[in-house]
Design a protein around this motif. Structure first.
Motif, PDB file in Angstrom:
ATOM      1  N   LYS A   1      -6.728  -1.888   1.848  1.00 34.24           N
ATOM      2  CA  LYS A   1      -6.723  -1.250   3.167  1.00 34.24           C
ATOM      3  C   LYS A   1      -6.746  -2.243   4.323  1.00 34.24           C
ATOM      4  CE  LYS A   1      -7.926   3.451   2.285  1.00 34.24           C
ATOM      5  NZ  LYS A   1      -8.914   4.511   2.227  1.00 34.24           N
ATOM      6  N   ARG A   2      -6.936  -3.534   4.047  1.00 31.50           N
ATOM      7  CA  ARG A   2      -6.876  -4.499   5.148  1.00 31.50           C
ATOM      8  C   ARG A   2      -5.512  -4.462   5.838  1.00 31.50           C
ATOM      9  NH1 ARG A   2     -10.658  -8.625   5.657  1.00 31.50           N
ATOM     10  NH2 ARG A   2     -12.236  -8.561   4.035  1.00 31.50           N
TER      11      ARG A   2
ATOM     12  N   TYR B   1     -12.791  -0.866 -11.714  1.00 35.02           N
ATOM     13  CA  TYR B   1     -13.396  -1.161 -10.411  1.00 35.02           C
ATOM     14  C   TYR B   1     -12.374  -1.049  -9.285  1.00 35.02           C
ATOM     15  CZ  TYR B   1     -17.308  -2.538 -13.245  1.00 35.02           C
ATOM     16  OH  TYR B   1     -18.332  -2.499 -14.139  1.00 35.02           O
ATOM     17  N   SER B   2     -12.856  -0.702  -8.112  1.00 35.26           N
ATOM     18  CA  SER B   2     -11.968  -0.355  -7.001  1.00 35.26           C
ATOM     19  C   SER B   2     -11.393  -1.581  -6.271  1.00 35.26           C
ATOM     20  CB  SER B   2     -12.741   0.509  -6.016  1.00 35.26           C
ATOM     21  OG  SER B   2     -12.063   0.548  -4.786  1.00 35.26           O
ATOM     22  N   SER B   3     -10.178  -1.434  -5.786  1.00 34.81           N
ATOM     23  CA  SER B   3      -9.540  -2.476  -4.969  1.00 34.81           C
ATOM     24  C   SER B   3      -9.275  -1.940  -3.570  1.00 34.81           C
ATOM     25  CB  SER B   3      -8.210  -2.886  -5.597  1.00 34.81           C
ATOM     26  OG  SER B   3      -8.330  -3.072  -6.982  1.00 34.81           O
TER      27      SER B   3
ATOM     28  N   TYR C   1       0.840  -1.206   0.000  1.00 40.76           N
ATOM     29  CA  TYR C   1       0.000   0.000   0.000  1.00 40.76           C
ATOM     30  C   TYR C   1       0.873   1.253   0.000  1.00 40.76           C
ATOM     31  CZ  TYR C   1      -4.051   2.970   1.156  1.00 40.76           C
ATOM     32  OH  TYR C   1      -5.049   3.916   1.144  1.00 40.76           O
ATOM     33  N   GLU C   2       1.899   1.209   0.839  1.00 42.13           N
ATOM     34  CA  GLU C   2       2.818   2.349   0.911  1.00 42.13           C
ATOM     35  C   GLU C   2       3.439   2.619  -0.467  1.00 42.13           C
ATOM     36  OE1 GLU C   2       3.084   4.122   3.681  1.00 42.13           O
ATOM     37  OE2 GLU C   2       4.498   5.532   2.778  1.00 42.13           O
TER      38      GLU C   2
ATOM     39  N   GLU D   1      -5.772   5.579  -9.012  1.00 43.95           N
ATOM     40  CA  GLU D   1      -5.630   5.725  -7.558  1.00 43.95           C
ATOM     41  C   GLU D   1      -4.461   4.899  -7.024  1.00 43.95           C
ATOM     42  OE1 GLU D   1      -9.278   4.691  -5.685  1.00 43.95           O
ATOM     43  OE2 GLU D   1     -10.384   6.268  -6.738  1.00 43.95           O
ATOM     44  N   ALA D   2      -3.892   5.392  -5.919  1.00 49.31           N
ATOM     45  CA  ALA D   2      -2.777   4.683  -5.271  1.00 49.31           C
ATOM     46  C   ALA D   2      -3.201   3.256  -4.906  1.00 49.31           C
ATOM     47  CB  ALA D   2      -2.334   5.438  -4.031  1.00 49.31           C
ATOM     48  N   GLU D   3      -4.465   3.104  -4.494  1.00 51.59           N
ATOM     49  CA  GLU D   3      -4.952   1.778  -4.082  1.00 51.59           C
ATOM     50  C   GLU D   3      -4.947   0.806  -5.271  1.00 51.59           C
ATOM     51  OE1 GLU D   3      -6.323   4.650  -3.231  1.00 51.59           O
ATOM     52  OE2 GLU D   3      -6.067   4.643  -1.055  1.00 51.59           O
ATOM     53  N   THR D   4      -5.280   1.306  -6.453  1.00 50.23           N
ATOM     54  CA  THR D   4      -5.271   0.440  -7.648  1.00 50.23           C
ATOM     55  C   THR D   4      -3.847   0.027  -7.982  1.00 50.23           C
ATOM     56  OG1 THR D   4      -7.252   1.506  -8.486  1.00 50.23           O
ATOM     57  CG2 THR D   4      -5.896   0.357 -10.113  1.00 50.23           C
TER      58      THR D   4
END
Lengths: 456, 92
Positions: free
Chosen positions: A442-443, A435-437, A167-168, A380-383
């Motif tokens: 974030k877990r 679609y979002s991940s 994630y970082e 997005e960073a999350e993707t």
């Protein structure tokens, strides 16, 4: 021709490989340990680093150039890899390591190498204070230096995947893109996220000098997609057994040249020879393409059905041929599939044959991973983190190296093209899944290491 | 198994005076010719010389440069390389 053991035909074959098929030594990389350069005062530490690199690598470029001239084999890059900087800088009482990157940059310029790798951290199981400081310094460090390359290992088959690091790194890649948005987010081309990173890889941007390595070594990376391509073109209808033999023989010859150059460089510089890395590393030059090889094997366009199998066969045959040719093969050794650096890959993307999903499948059997892929700046960073997680999972389960070098080009979107220039080439912006991940990423925590048995 | 042999290769259009042009340069630098072979390959003149550079009066780079320049003047592509390259690639 009794006086030289090679026949006239063999001599001409070698000349043709160099003159017409772009055979070259892609890099002679000097690995230097900086483990003795730590100090509580960062200024003292930085001075020690600068002094050590400039002393050890003083003659690297000049000796490599002499070898190039005498043997008539181009050595395209001369480079340096160092101990992961997080381990060296950690002893100093500061929390940003940008100045350490600057000192690497200065040393690289002084000795005349075009890249220096090792602004790195290994965090597959967790972060130390120094690892965190280093990772957070990456965006600014890459924006304010020219020749420094960064890499972070976030997963391994033995430790699992550090999802906090994943994630970082998603956020760091975005930030690096922002910091270098004036240059089409070029900073991201100097940043690789790995799973199962090799500690003796001479190729950038992922090179560093591993902790189990000697004080100083010479590693050599040799490349020759054009040579393999031409060998395959001469056998358009042979079956796969025979085709694999053709590739093996060619890989053997290419690797021998690397072995010769490596031994010669090692003896002239008085530094032990580490490893030979035989990788088919494409360049934007016509004919110097891994995609063209896959198409010569028989797929109409890289990316269509059959591409993964063709790549698997190619990668395996290259390794088999290369391994016998050298006393020590290491690094990544196989076929690279960067998009922007390979004219054939770019074309395949532009005609719609190749997308990010197929590239992901190809990374299961190639030597590295998702490499030099441009995606929309708004991703997005999350993707990005989820893309890294997917690649890491492939590497972790299959006990191979995988990597992500992805560039969210700020201000650009699908349909546009970004020009990096030089060896980095140009890249069409590729779409990512809409679609979002986010909830997945974030877990946090760690994905546990996989079973090492029951491999079904 | 280091020796001081080099291989000089010449590719291009056949014409009068190729050998004399190049051998003059070699003789001036005290480079001994051990063997010469020449063929016509797909309309291209191809010559391979094995030479001994152990007594060469100039540096290898300088010798190579003068051969290259002399070749260029008469439209030929000349290469000079230490012979280990070929032995290493084609022999185990």
């Amino acid at each position: 021709m009794p006086i030289s053991s090679a026949t006239g035909q063999e001599i001409l074959e070698t000349i043709r490989m160099v003159e017409m098929e772009n055979l070259d030594i892609r890099t002679v990389t000097m690995g230097i340990s900086l483990r003795d350069c730590g100090h509580t005062d960062p200024k003292v530490s930085q001075q020690k680093i600068y002094d050590k690199i400039t002393k050890y690598a003083e003659n690297l470029v000049s000796e490599a150039s002499k070898i190039e001239l005498e043997y008539g084999i181009p050595i395209v890059n001369k480079r340096i890899s160092v101990t992961p900087m997080s381990m060296v800088a950690e002893s100093s009482d500061i929390d940003t390591y940008v100045d350490f990157a600057k000192v690497l940059d200065k040393a690289a310029k002084e000795v005349g190498v075009n890249f220096i790798g090792g602004f790195s951290a290994l965090v597959q199981k967790g972060f130390t204070k120094g690892d965190m400081n280093l990772i957070r310094s990456i965006p600014q460090a890459l924006a304010e230096t020219e020749r420094v390359c960064a890499s972070v290992n976030v997963a391994s088959s033995k430790s699992g995947i550090n999802m906090d690091a994943v994630y970082e790194m998603g956020k760091i890649i975005k930030k690096t893109a922002e910091y270098s948005k004036d240059q089409d987010s070029l900073g991201c081309a100097k940043l690789v996220v790995f799973c199962n990173v090799p500690e003796d890889n001479p190729f950038m941007a992922g090179a560093f000098h591993g902790v189990g390595e000697a004080e100083c070594v010479i590693n050599v990376g040799v490349s020759g997609p054009g040579v393999v391509l031409n060998a395959i073109k001469k056998h358009p209808t042979v079956d796969f057994g025979e085709l694999s033999n053709v590739i093996k023989k060619t890989a053997f010859k290419i690797t021998r040249i690397g072995e010769l150059v490596g031994k010669e460089a090692s003896s002239r510089l008085g530094v032990p020879f580490g490893i030979m890395d035989l990788s088919l590393a494409p360049t934007p030059a016509i004919g110097d393409s891994v995609s063209d090889i896959l198409e010569a094997i028989g797929v109409e366009r890289t990316g269509t059905h059959g591409t993964t199998a063709a790549l698997a066969m190619l990668n395996d045959a290259v390794k088999k041929g290369g391994i016998m040719a050298s006393s020590h093969v290491g690094g990544l050794s196989g076929a690279f599939i960067p998009v922007s650096e390979d004219a054939g890959m770019i074309e395949a993307v532009e005609v719609g044959a190749l997308n990010i999903d197929k590239l992901e499948a190809m990374t299961c059997v190639c030597s590295v991973g998702l490499d030099m892929i441009a995606i929309p700046g708004a991703t997005e960073a999350e993707t990005i983190a989820a893309i890294i997680a997917d690649e890491s999972a492939i590497g972790m389960i299959n006990k191979k190296t995988t990597a992500v070098r992805i560039i969210p080009v700020i201000g650009k979107s699908v349909g546009e093209v970004v020009e990096f220039g030089g060896l980095l080439g140009r890249a069409p912006i590729m779409p990512v899944n809409k679609y979002s991940s986010t909830a997945f990423v974030k877990r946090g925590g760690r994905i546990p290491a996989p079973l090492q048995a029951f491999n079904n | 198994m280091k020796d001081n042999k080099a291989i000089v290769t010449v590719l291009g259009q056949d014409q009068v005076g190729i050998i004399s042009t190049l051998t003059n340069i070699l003789a001036e630098s005290d480079v001994n010719i051990l063997d010469i072979s020449q063929t016509i390959l797909q309309d291209y003149f191809t010559m391979i010389m094995v030479v001994d550079v152990s007594k060469c009066k100039v540096g290898f780079g300088e010798l190579k440069q003068s051969l290259l320049e002399a070749g260029e003047k008469i439209g030929l592509q000349v290469n000079a390389q230490k012979s280990e390259v070929f032995d290493f690639m084609h022999r185990i």
